[in-house]
Design an enzyme around this catalytic site. Structure first.
Site, PDB file in Angstrom:
ATOM      1  N   ASN A 152       0.815  -1.230   0.000  1.00  0.00           N
ATOM      2  CA  ASN A 152       0.000   0.000   0.000  1.00  0.00           C
ATOM      3  C   ASN A 152       0.845   1.275   0.000  1.00  0.00           C
ATOM      4  OD1 ASN A 152       0.716  -0.478   2.666  1.00  0.00           O
ATOM      5  ND2 ASN A 152      -1.239   0.183   3.511  1.00  0.00           N
ATOM      6  N   PRO A 176      10.371  -6.714  -0.785  1.00  0.00           N
ATOM      7  CA  PRO A 176       9.147  -5.960  -1.057  1.00  0.00           C
ATOM      8  C   PRO A 176       7.959  -6.882  -1.335  1.00  0.00           C
ATOM      9  CG  PRO A 176      10.667  -5.816  -2.929  1.00  0.00           C
ATOM     10  CD  PRO A 176      11.266  -6.785  -1.955  1.00  0.00           C
ATOM     11  N   SER A 229       0.264  -7.342   7.562  1.00  0.00           N
ATOM     12  CA  SER A 229      -0.887  -7.818   8.333  1.00  0.00           C
ATOM     13  C   SER A 229      -0.471  -8.327   9.715  1.00  0.00           C
ATOM     14  CB  SER A 229      -1.573  -8.944   7.561  1.00  0.00           C
ATOM     15  OG  SER A 229      -0.681 -10.024   7.417  1.00  0.00           O
ATOM     16  N   GLU A 250       4.800  -3.073  12.310  1.00  0.00           N
ATOM     17  CA  GLU A 250       3.698  -2.131  12.036  1.00  0.00           C
ATOM     18  C   GLU A 250       2.585  -2.959  11.430  1.00  0.00           C
ATOM     19  OE1 GLU A 250       3.594   0.811  13.019  1.00  0.00           O
ATOM     20  OE2 GLU A 250       5.689   1.314  13.388  1.00  0.00           O
ATOM     21  N   GLU A 381     -10.404  -4.898   9.536  1.00  0.00           N
ATOM     22  CA  GLU A 381      -9.864  -3.768   8.784  1.00  0.00           C
ATOM     23  C   GLU A 381     -10.497  -3.795   7.385  1.00  0.00           C
ATOM     24  OE1 GLU A 381      -5.586  -4.059   8.428  1.00  0.00           O
ATOM     25  OE2 GLU A 381      -5.401  -1.913   8.771  1.00  0.00           O
TER      26      GLU A 381
HETATM   27  P1  ADP Z   1      -0.988  -7.406   3.112  1.00  0.00           P
HETATM   28  O1  ADP Z   1      -2.195  -8.144   3.584  1.00  0.00           O
HETATM   29  O2  ADP Z   1      -1.004  -5.949   3.431  1.00  0.00           O
HETATM   30  O3  ADP Z   1      -0.538  -7.751   1.735  1.00  0.00           O
HETATM   31  P2  ADP Z   1       0.942  -9.208   4.208  1.00  0.00           P
HETATM   32  O4  ADP Z   1       1.210  -9.281   5.659  1.00  0.00           O
HETATM   33  O5  ADP Z   1       0.270 -10.344   3.553  1.00  0.00           O
HETATM   34  O6  ADP Z   1       0.174  -7.845   4.037  1.00  0.00           O
HETATM   35  O7  ADP Z   1       2.266  -8.927   3.410  1.00  0.00           O
HETATM   36  C1  ADP Z   1       3.179  -7.912   3.770  1.00  0.00           C
HETATM   37  C2  ADP Z   1       4.552  -8.323   3.322  1.00  0.00           C
HETATM   38  O8  ADP Z   1       4.939  -9.495   4.031  1.00  0.00           O
HETATM   39  C3  ADP Z   1       4.683  -8.666   1.861  1.00  0.00           C
HETATM   40  O9  ADP Z   1       5.960  -8.260   1.397  1.00  0.00           O
HETATM   41  C4  ADP Z   1       4.551 -10.170   1.864  1.00  0.00           C
HETATM   42  O10 ADP Z   1       5.149 -10.749   0.735  1.00  0.00           O
HETATM   43  C5  ADP Z   1       5.319 -10.504   3.126  1.00  0.00           C
HETATM   44  N1  ADP Z   1       4.995 -11.807   3.726  1.00  0.00           N
HETATM   45  C6  ADP Z   1       3.824 -12.475   3.659  1.00  0.00           C
HETATM   46  N2  ADP Z   1       3.908 -13.665   4.303  1.00  0.00           N
HETATM   47  C7  ADP Z   1       5.176 -13.740   4.803  1.00  0.00           C
HETATM   48  C8  ADP Z   1       5.914 -14.700   5.563  1.00  0.00           C
HETATM   49  N3  ADP Z   1       5.359 -15.828   5.967  1.00  0.00           N
HETATM   50  N4  ADP Z   1       7.207 -14.437   5.862  1.00  0.00           N
HETATM   51  C9  ADP Z   1       7.770 -13.284   5.482  1.00  0.00           C
HETATM   52  N5  ADP Z   1       7.144 -12.347   4.767  1.00  0.00           N
HETATM   53  C10 ADP Z   1       5.866 -12.550   4.425  1.00  0.00           C
END
Ligand code: ADP
Length: 478
Positions: A152, A176, A229, A250, A381
């Site tokens: 975002n 990213p 998240s 965060e 959310e």
């Molecule tokens: P959103 O719902 O805002 O996309 P996420 O928490 O799913 O948020 O993703 C935020 C970031 O964390 C992204 O870069 C995603 O690829 C990464 N991410 C998601 N799952 C994992 C994980 N198990 N380990 C590390 N990074 C992750």
């Protein structure tokens, strides 16, 4: 835009093209394919960590003046290329160009802030309990930092992490979000232009699970800074236990926005519009539950509905557009589901309520009234352009309802009663509180959530200390 649309990853100062699988990146407004980035995994991540670990002693020992100079050049490079970077951001994320320009500018401002803050970092000589000793407290970079960022704010979230990490003398591995990798990869080129040595900034795109797994299990990574998240944040906190990493998190929010009878109505509507609809509602500090006191309820709803109907929806590159599409189909489906659930439980639609005629992932800017705590929309959310309005009678009821969530990121309140303002700062259980202001993020102040919204702060002087370890040295025999 093309200069900063980079399809390779940066590992140890070398740009590495995909060798196997690739991730397709699309424009959410048009569906057009922007390009592809590597889908790297554990082995490339290990290489990036090695590069960062090798670069760390040199970078940590670099003169403060030199480090500050690099950061100032990075700030300048961001501002010199603001248009190109904003165009790239709008293309991959969908936000209106004006918001994208703002994101690049605030990202640059974070870099400059930490370039200034690091020069004011002070140690201490604390009083010793006996003569003949001096007790020193000194601050040191934590080491290799992994930064995992969301889609975002793909540029400014990185600024809040790279800014303090690089200022402190840490080296970095960035992962990213796969939906928006280009804004992050551009930081690799900008860091090169600013003169950062190879290995200080490494950027790896690919499988979250694999990259995340390699980062979390590696003892050389001393800190993980994550925006995303709450669910993923909790996983990362659990995984950090094995190597006792520092964590900054965060995470999600569920911001209450409370309008009291004595509010300045114009200001409250203006604040609600920005707190709700910025980035089409896709920010973690977006107003999620709008509580409006009975006496002002109907006029506030009428004014907010009118302003919501007037929002210009479209492709973020078109002049005057205020609402872009949602980032992808699953974001659209989630918002659709939350609105349907609310309506099936008795919420009324004042405007909007479904897919926009533009098609794609555009959701109509929506106002719902009659929201109750039983509805999913009040607990989750929303991450979409939906104002969910709850009527309330008195202050105690509003505060209790506002705090009735596991989240604690941002809260907003509109009132002209000074005594109430001070009560709110104490009773609202939130890390960020906007009183008569709907947009409060700024580099000078600490941004961070309470409860399940996170750990640590970004911005302010606290945003730097999260990247430093302190040491105490006792010198005796003096
Ligand atoms: P959103 O719902 O805002 O996309 P996420 O928490 O799913 O948020 O993703 C935020 C970031 O964390 C992204 O870069 C995603 O690829 C990464 N991410 C998601 N799952 C994992 C994980 N198990 N380990 C590390 N990074 C992750």
């Amino acid at each position: 835009m093309s200069d900063y649309l980079i399809e390779a990853n940066l590992i140890g100062g070398a740009w590495r093209d995909a060798t196997g699988e690739k991730i397709e990146v699309t424009n959410p407004a048009t569906g057009a394919v922007l390009g592809h980035v590597p889908s790297f995994g554990a082995s490339e991540t290990e290489e990036a960590i090695t590069a960062a670990a090798d670069a760390f002693p040199g970078w940590a020992a670099t003169d403060l003046g030199t480090r500050v100079g690099h950061l100032r050049r990075l700030h300048q490079a961001l501002m010199d290329n603001q248009e190109a970077l904003a165009a790239l951001l709008t293309a991959e994320q969908g936000k209106p160009l004006a918001e994208a320009r703002g994101e690049i500018a605030i990202g640059a401002a974070y870099v400059l802030w930490f370039a200034e803050e690091i020069r004011r970092l002070k140690g201490e000589i604390v009083p010793a309990p006996v003569n003949g000793r001096r007790l020193l407290v000194t601050h040191h970079p934590v080491g290799v930092v992994a930064a995992i960022t969301p889609w975002n704010f793909p540029s400014s979230m990185l600024a809040r992490k790279l800014g303090p990490a690089l200022a402190a003398g840490c080296t970095t591995v960035v992962k990213p979000a796969s939906l928006t990798p280009y804004s992050a990869l551009a930081w690799g080129r900008l860091a090169e232009e600013a003169g950062f040595p190879p290995g200080v900034v490494n950027i790896v795109t690919g499988s979250a699970r694999e990259i995340g797994g390699a980062i979390m299990s590696d003892p050389r990574v001393r800190k993980v800074t994550f925006t995303g998240s709450t669910e993923v944040g909790k996983t990362l906190i659990r995984q950090s236990a094995d190597t006792v990493k520092k964590v900054s998190m965060e995470l999600g929010g569920n911001a209450p926005f409370i309008v009291f009878d004595d509010a300045d109505l114009d200001r409250a509507v203006e604040g609600a519009m920005i707190a709700k609809y910025r980035n089409s509602g896709q920010t973690c500090v977006c107003a999620n539950r709008i509580y409006v006191q009975s006496g002002i309820h109907d006029s506030f709803v009428a004014r907010l509905t009118e302003a919501t109907k007037a929002l210009k929806v479209g492709d973020g590159t078109e002049p005057g557009v205020e609402q872009g599409p949602l980032v992808d189909r699953s974001a659209f489906d989630k918002v659709t589901d939350l609105v349907a659930d609310a309506v099936s439980h008795g919420a009324e639609v004042a405007t909007g309520g479904g897919a926009h005629t533009l098609g794609g992932t555009w959701f109509e800017p929506t106002v719902l009234t009659g929201i109750t705590p039983a509805m999913k929309i009040a607990r989750e959310e929303i991450f979409g352009p939906v104002s969910a309005i709850v009527r309330f009678e008195d202050e105690a009821e509003a505060i209790e309802a506002a705090n009735d969530t596991e989240f604690g990121l941002a809260a907003y309140a509109y009132t002209q009663n000074v005594a109430r303002i001070f009560r709110l700062t104490e009773t609202l259980n939130y890390g960020l509180i906007g009183i008569n202001e709907g947009l409060i993020t700024t580099v000078e102040a600490p941004f961070g959530g309470l409860k399940e919204s996170g750990l640590g702060k970004e911005g302010g002087s606290q945003g730097l200390s999260d990247y430093l370890d302190s040491k105490y040295t006792c010198i005796g025999g003096l």
